[in-house]
Design a protein around this motif. Structure first.
Motif, PDB file in Angstrom:
ATOM      1  N   ALA A 153       0.816  -1.223   0.000  1.00 28.30           N
ATOM      2  CA  ALA A 153       0.000   0.000   0.000  1.00 28.30           C
ATOM      3  C   ALA A 153       0.844   1.263   0.000  1.00 28.30           C
ATOM      4  O   ALA A 153       0.350   2.341  -0.363  1.00 28.30           O
ATOM      5  N   ASP A 154       2.117   1.199   0.399  1.00 29.55           N
ATOM      6  CA  ASP A 154       2.965   2.390   0.439  1.00 29.55           C
ATOM      7  C   ASP A 154       3.248   2.939  -0.958  1.00 29.55           C
ATOM      8  O   ASP A 154       3.413   4.143  -1.135  1.00 29.55           O
ATOM      9  N   ASP A 155       3.327   2.059  -1.947  1.00 25.66           N
ATOM     10  CA  ASP A 155       3.556   2.483  -3.332  1.00 25.66           C
ATOM     11  C   ASP A 155       2.751   1.577  -4.260  1.00 25.66           C
ATOM     12  O   ASP A 155       3.287   0.640  -4.854  1.00 25.66           O
ATOM     13  N   PRO A 156       1.460   1.850  -4.392  1.00 25.33           N
ATOM     14  CA  PRO A 156       0.578   0.976  -5.186  1.00 25.33           C
ATOM     15  C   PRO A 156       1.013   0.830  -6.645  1.00 25.33           C
ATOM     16  O   PRO A 156       0.689  -0.175  -7.282  1.00 25.33           O
ATOM     17  N   ASP A 192       1.841  -7.191   0.720  1.00 23.18           N
ATOM     18  CA  ASP A 192       1.090  -6.929   1.948  1.00 23.18           C
ATOM     19  C   ASP A 192      -0.358  -7.401   1.794  1.00 23.18           C
ATOM     20  O   ASP A 192      -0.786  -7.840   0.723  1.00 23.18           O
ATOM     21  N   ASP A 193      -1.104  -7.329   2.881  1.00 20.02           N
ATOM     22  CA  ASP A 193      -2.457  -7.889   2.872  1.00 20.02           C
ATOM     23  C   ASP A 193      -3.359  -7.207   1.846  1.00 20.02           C
ATOM     24  O   ASP A 193      -4.201  -7.850   1.203  1.00 20.02           O
ATOM     25  N   THR A 198      -6.051  -7.719  -3.649  1.00 22.02           N
ATOM     26  CA  THR A 198      -6.163  -7.278  -5.043  1.00 22.02           C
ATOM     27  C   THR A 198      -5.903  -8.429  -5.998  1.00 22.02           C
ATOM     28  O   THR A 198      -6.658  -8.649  -6.954  1.00 22.02           O
ATOM     29  N   VAL A 199      -4.833  -9.178  -5.742  1.00 23.88           N
ATOM     30  CA  VAL A 199      -4.483 -10.302  -6.622  1.00 23.88           C
ATOM     31  C   VAL A 199      -5.552 -11.388  -6.550  1.00 23.88           C
ATOM     32  O   VAL A 199      -5.934 -11.977  -7.578  1.00 23.88           O
ATOM     33  N   ALA A 200      -6.054 -11.663  -5.349  1.00 27.03           N
ATOM     34  CA  ALA A 200      -7.105 -12.676  -5.196  1.00 27.03           C
ATOM     35  C   ALA A 200      -8.339 -12.301  -6.014  1.00 27.03           C
ATOM     36  O   ALA A 200      -8.947 -13.151  -6.686  1.00 27.03           O
ATOM     37  N   ALA A 201      -8.696 -11.017  -5.979  1.00 28.06           N
ATOM     38  CA  ALA A 201      -9.866 -10.550  -6.736  1.00 28.06           C
ATOM     39  C   ALA A 201      -9.631 -10.670  -8.240  1.00 28.06           C
ATOM     40  O   ALA A 201     -10.539 -11.059  -8.990  1.00 28.06           O
ATOM     41  N   SER A 231      -0.196 -16.693  11.329  1.00 27.53           N
ATOM     42  CA  SER A 231       0.761 -17.388  10.478  1.00 27.53           C
ATOM     43  C   SER A 231       0.585 -16.945   9.019  1.00 27.53           C
ATOM     44  O   SER A 231      -0.455 -16.378   8.652  1.00 27.53           O
ATOM     45  N   PRO A 232       1.564 -17.200   8.161  1.00 25.34           N
ATOM     46  CA  PRO A 232       1.397 -16.890   6.732  1.00 25.34           C
ATOM     47  C   PRO A 232       0.172 -17.569   6.126  1.00 25.34           C
ATOM     48  O   PRO A 232      -0.543 -16.955   5.325  1.00 25.34           O
ATOM     49  N   VAL A 233      -0.089 -18.820   6.489  1.00 24.22           N
ATOM     50  CA  VAL A 233      -1.273 -19.513   5.963  1.00 24.22           C
ATOM     51  C   VAL A 233      -2.545 -18.802   6.402  1.00 24.22           C
ATOM     52  O   VAL A 233      -3.464 -18.568   5.596  1.00 24.22           O
ATOM     53  N   GLU A 234      -2.603 -18.450   7.673  1.00 26.52           N
ATOM     54  CA  GLU A 234      -3.794 -17.752   8.181  1.00 26.52           C
ATOM     55  C   GLU A 234      -3.972 -16.404   7.489  1.00 26.52           C
ATOM     56  O   GLU A 234      -5.099 -16.001   7.167  1.00 26.52           O
ATOM     57  N   LEU A 235      -2.876 -15.713   7.232  1.00 27.19           N
ATOM     58  CA  LEU A 235      -2.952 -14.412   6.554  1.00 27.19           C
ATOM     59  C   LEU A 235      -3.508 -14.568   5.143  1.00 27.19           C
ATOM     60  O   LEU A 235      -4.438 -13.853   4.732  1.00 27.19           O
TER      61      LEU A 235
END
Length: 432
Positions: A153-156, A192-193, A198-201, A231-235
């Motif tokens: 998000a710092d540099d979209p 980042d989250d 965005t990629v998931a969408a 955890s990474p999986v949970e994220l």
């Protein structure tokens, strides 16, 4: 083109159970790249080419479900380093020097090695997609390509530009019979989250599969826990990246909760045992994942961390290491390893026509010469594939019924030219 492979020992599934095998001598009839029949000659079939099978073994081509082909340029130049020193101190600075044409020649070198050792398909994550696709197109191998995506998000604009590169390649090469694409958010520590969502969408919108790294190192787990409290999986589960169209490379450090999430979401885990050992990241909980019903595939990772792209070496390591680590001689049997290295990779690609020799499937096949000391006596050829074979036995390779190598002669790539070009690249970027 019609091909007859005559009277050859063949690795076949037992009845409808594709997880068990038998080896029997038979003749394989291939028409227009498809296995048309086994033993029964089709009406009107006339072979344009006949391959004699005496003293040889036919099996499905191996599928390298996770690699970075162009990194073959970086083979043996960043060894015996701590993981962060390897990645951030050595590999990434060298990658910054690579051009698209460098990656083309690196991919050609990788494809040569994969063909030589019996790989007919690979799933890749890197950049310079157009150059990589060109190498795949010319060589005749099958591949699923994905532009490694990073963003925050710092540099979209950074993440947006990487997605555009991915979309441009997908549009240019759409309809190619051997090249498909995935979207590849590189890892939780480079995306980042917000960018993950965005990629998931975008993957959902375009009906694309997802290719990512998860829990490769303890440091990754610790940093994600510190930043997000999970955890990474949970994220990745929270951000929508984990679906039945997701392949997750490594997954070395998983909790029981992580394993349940991956199983529930239908994620395919690609284990990379040699790379994980060499970088001292650990040993993935493959037997636990098997018991949980997680789909599994096998990959080499890149040649910078392996240092080969030899799937027979990977298969052997997979079949051995978990026996020792779990004090269980039945952990990952030879049969299970072969399934993971063939059918598992096909599932990761989203293909149900690869990985098994049966009528109607695509003829991505390899022939091994059994006239080698390590293959004799032929007491149990299924066991030999996991415990005796080293890849040098591969003699002939075909993809979609097209011969890429015959009697160890490359038919689609000028190997001497590749070695020459790669040598010049190494001199320029300073890997020697």
């Amino acid at each position: 083109m019609n091909i007859l492979i005559k009277e050859i020992l063949t690795l076949l599934p037992k009845a409808d159970d594709c997880t068990d095998f038998e080896v029997k001598s038979c003749s394989i009839y291939i028409k227009d790249g498809i296995i048309e029949s086994i033993d029964a000659e089709p009406d009107g079939f006339k072979a344009d080419k006949t391959i004699e099978g005496s003293g040889k073994l036919l099996m499905p081509g191996l599928i390298n479900a996770h690699t970075h082909a162009s990194m073959s340029i970086l083979r043996n130049c960043a060894d015996d380093l701590l993981f962060n020193d390897w990645l951030f101190g050595r590999i990434m600075p060298l990658e910054d020097k690579l051009t698209g044409k460098d990656c083309y020649w690196g991919a050609k070198l990788a494809i040569l090695e994969m063909i030589r050792t019996g790989t007919t398909s690979f799933i890749d994550m890197y950049y310079f997609m157009d150059d990589l696709a060109e190498a795949v197109d010319e060589s005749g191998i099958r591949a699923v390509l994905s532009r490694g995506l990073i963003g925050n998000a710092d540099d979209p604009s950074v993440g947006e530009s990487k997605l555009k590169e991915a979309f441009d390649a997908i549009e240019k090469w759409k309809g190619h019979d051997r090249i498909n694409f995935m979207l590849a958010p590189h890892a939780p520590y480079t995306c980042d989250d917000s960018y993950q969502r965005t990629v998931a969408a975008e993957a959902k919108r375009l009906n694309l599969r997802i290719n990512t790294h998860i829990s490769e190192s303890l440091a990754e787990n610790e940093n994600i826990q510190k930043s997000y409290g999970c955890s990474p999986v949970e994220l990745l589960d929270k951000t929508g990246l984990l679906t039945d169209k997701t392949i997750a490379a490594h997954c070395v450090h998983l909790s029981d909760c992580d394993i349940k999430i991956l199983a529930d979401r239908g994620v395919c885990v690609v284990t990379n045992p040699v790379s994980n050992l060499k970088l001292a990241n650990g040993i993935a909980h493959v037997p636990k994942m098997q018991k949980a019903g997680i789909k599994l595939a096998l990959g080499t990772d890149g040649a910078a961390s392996n240092n080969t792209l030899n799937m027979f070496r990977e298969l052997s390591t997979l079949s051995l290491i978990h026996k020792g680590a779990n004090h269980d001689c039945l952990a990952v049997t030879a049969k299970e390893g072969i399934v993971i290295a063939t059918q598992g990779g096909a599932a990761a690609m989203g293909r149900d026509d690869l990985g098994v020799i049966k009528p109607g499937n695509t003829a991505d096949l390899i022939i091994l010469n059994l006239d080698n000391p390590n293959m004799q006596p032929c007491n149990n050829l299924v066991s030999s594939l996991a415990y005796s074979t080293n890849g040098s036995e591969v003699e002939t390779v075909m993809v979609g019924g097209r011969l890429l190598m015959e009697n160890k002669e490359f038919l689609t790539i000028d190997s001497e030219r590749v070695y020459h070009e790669v040598s010049k690249i190494c001199e320029r970027i300073g890997t020697r």
